[in-house]
Design an enzyme around this catalytic site. Structure first.
Site, PDB file in Angstrom:
ATOM      1  CB  THR A   1      -0.980  -0.100   1.246  1.00 37.60           C
ATOM      2  OG1 THR A   1      -1.652  -1.302   1.380  1.00 37.60           O
ATOM      3  CG2 THR A   1      -1.855   1.163   1.153  1.00 37.60           C
TER       4      THR A   1
ATOM      5  NE  ARG B   1      -1.057 -20.217  15.281  1.00 36.55           N
ATOM      6  CZ  ARG B   1      -2.226 -19.466  15.389  1.00 36.55           C
ATOM      7  NH1 ARG B   1      -2.942 -19.950  14.354  1.00 36.55           N
ATOM      8  NH2 ARG B   1      -2.336 -18.619  16.149  1.00 36.55           N
TER       9      ARG B   1
ATOM     10  CG  ASP C   1      -0.922  -7.694  -1.980  1.00 35.06           C
ATOM     11  OD1 ASP C   1      -2.068  -6.578  -2.057  1.00 35.06           O
ATOM     12  OD2 ASP C   1      -0.979  -8.323  -1.082  1.00 35.06           O
TER      13      ASP C   1
ATOM     14  CB  THR D   1       0.672 -20.910  22.794  1.00 29.33           C
ATOM     15  OG1 THR D   1      -0.648 -20.572  22.938  1.00 29.33           O
ATOM     16  CG2 THR D   1       1.505 -19.544  22.994  1.00 29.33           C
ATOM     17  CD  GLN D   2      -5.298 -22.546  19.058  1.00 28.63           C
ATOM     18  OE1 GLN D   2      -6.018 -21.825  19.118  1.00 28.63           O
ATOM     19  NE2 GLN D   2      -5.062 -23.760  18.570  1.00 28.63           N
ATOM     20  CB  CYS D   3      -1.947 -17.426  24.049  1.00 31.93           C
ATOM     21  SG  CYS D   3      -3.089 -18.430  24.879  1.00 31.93           S
TER      22      CYS D   3
ATOM     23  CB  THR E   1       0.909  -4.313   6.579  1.00 34.22           C
ATOM     24  OG1 THR E   1      -0.304  -4.332   6.101  1.00 34.22           O
ATOM     25  CG2 THR E   1       1.320  -2.777   6.858  1.00 34.22           C
TER      26      THR E   1
ATOM     27  CB  THR F   1       1.918 -10.994  15.419  1.00 32.15           C
ATOM     28  OG1 THR F   1       2.934 -12.078  15.739  1.00 32.15           O
ATOM     29  CG2 THR F   1       0.798 -11.562  14.702  1.00 32.15           C
TER      30      THR F   1
HETATM   31  N1  ASP Z   1      -2.339  -5.986   0.759  1.00 31.54           N
HETATM   32  C1  ASP Z   1      -1.533  -5.032   1.240  1.00 31.54           C
HETATM   33  C2  ASP Z   1       0.200  -5.741   1.317  1.00 31.54           C
HETATM   34  O1  ASP Z   1       0.438  -6.440   2.055  1.00 31.54           O
HETATM   35  C3  ASP Z   1      -1.450  -4.488   2.343  1.00 31.54           C
HETATM   36  C4  ASP Z   1      -0.615  -3.464   2.771  1.00 31.54           C
HETATM   37  O2  ASP Z   1       0.380  -2.962   1.991  1.00 31.54           O
HETATM   38  O3  ASP Z   1      -0.559  -3.139   3.964  1.00 31.54           O
HETATM   39  O4  ASP Z   1       0.835  -5.924   0.274  1.00 31.54           O
END
Ligand code: ASP
Length: 341
Positions: free
Chosen positions: A13, A246, A57, A277-279, A89, A166
């Site tokens: 993004t 997990r 992406d 763990t899943q936690c 992200t 994470t």
């Molecule tokens: N779908 C996008 C990606 O991970 C979201 C982002 O950039 O935050 O490439």
């Protein structure tokens, strides 16, 4: 000498603008980044760009592209003081984890960042994330050493160790969390580094790049009602070498014989099963409850407080190094890049 920084734009993004006619988000030529963020011209640094063509992406990120990233960094390692990696992200925590294991002996900053809103949007978080990430990549200690010589993620005023993060939020600006390790730095009016938490490389550290990854791994989330047949089929898959299991709470799983037998068979067949763990926070402790003790007896490795992202990437790198199952088992329980407390 002016700090020399390489920005590597992979996609996501942050590098997008809204097409005024169609309203769709489109990537722009990252070489024109200074037109979008004129503040970059104020840095007294030498800043170069490298862009993926086409940008991706981050859902399309692959181990092959991690190798490409490691190679870009390694082949320019002498030329730059720090690297800023712009990345979507969605899988940023996987890439940060993988690079932390692939770039052994790293002595320079590799700072990943991105944004929730495109650079071209009025309220973008990308501008601050990018500018501060560059400043962190160029930061030095009083005696001239890189301030943060490790793979990390800078996002929403926080600098985290990459293999501890994470993605936890798809909407808010603070998209990332590091539940089991405090932030390496916080950015306010000043950037306040927590030097005691930052990795300090030895004087004779040399960069060694692990370029082979073995992706014969999988992650499986347990849930009440999971069918024995499914477990059996998955654990018998011949071309799987590592399994991230997990589990519940502090590393617990159903105590039924079908599960324990499947785990035993998998570890006898040379598969490494890692208990995570899943936690979101806290650690696996397989000696705490009878259910956890049975897992240990069946050959399951404690992933302790590792993230799933780190466990998956670590298995790929360790098997990629050609290590046998016993050695992978041993190393999954100890920190090799600060990924376990
Ligand atoms: N779908 C996008 C990606 O991970 C979201 C982002 O950039 O935050 O490439």
């Amino acid at each position: 000498m002016k700090p020399r920084i390489l920005i590597i734009y992979t996609g996501g993004t942050i590098g997008m603008m809204k097409n005024a006619e169609t309203g769709a988000l489109e990537s722009f030529d990252f070489n024109q980044i200074r037109d979008h963020i004129p503040e970059l011209r104020l840095f007294d640094y030498e800043i170069d760009n490298y862009q993926f063509s086409p940008p991706i992406d981050s859902s399309d990120m692959t181990p092959e592209l991690w190798v490409k990233l490691a190679d870009i960094i390694a082949s320019r390692y002498g030329r730059y003081d720090g690297f800023v990696l712009l990345h979507g992200t969605d899988t940023m925590a996987f890439t940060a984890s993988a690079l932390s294991f692939m770039l052994e002996g790293l002595t320079k900053p590799v700072v990943l960042t991105g944004s929730q809103l495109p650079i071209g949007a009025m309220r973008t978080d990308g501008r601050e994330n990018l500018i501060t990430a560059i400043e962190i990549a160029a930061a030095r200690t009083a005696d001239g050493r890189p301030r943060v010589p490790e793979v990390c993620i800078y996002f929403a005023s926080h600098l985290y160790r990459g293999n501890r993060t994470t993605k936890e939020n798809a909407e808010k600006f603070n998209a990332f969390a590091s539940y089991n390790y405090p932030p390496l730095a916080r950015a306010g009016i000043n950037i306040n580094y927590n030097d005691a938490l930052i990795h300090q490389p030895g004087a004779d550290e040399r960069l060694v790049v692990h370029r082979t990854l073995d992706n014969r791994v999988l992650a499986l989330t347990l849930f009440p009602g999971i069918r024995p047949q499914l477990i059996d089929n998955v654990f018998r898959m011949p071309d799987i070498r590592g399994i991230v299991l997990r589990t519940f709470g502090s590393g617990n799983a159903p105590s039924k014989p079908w599960l324990i037998d499947a785990l035993r068979r998998a570890s006898d067949a040379g598969k490494v099963v890692v208990n995570i763990t899943q936690c979101q926070s806290g650690s696996v402790e397989m000696g705490l409850y009878q259910t956890g003790i049975r897992l240990r007896e069946a050959g399951v490795v404690s992933g302790r407080d590792m993230t799933v992202e780190a466990a998956v990437a670590k298995l790929m790198v360790l098997f990629g190094c050609g290590l046998d199952a016993d050695e992978v088992h041993r190393r999954m329980e100890i920190a090799i890049a600060g990924e376990i407390s």
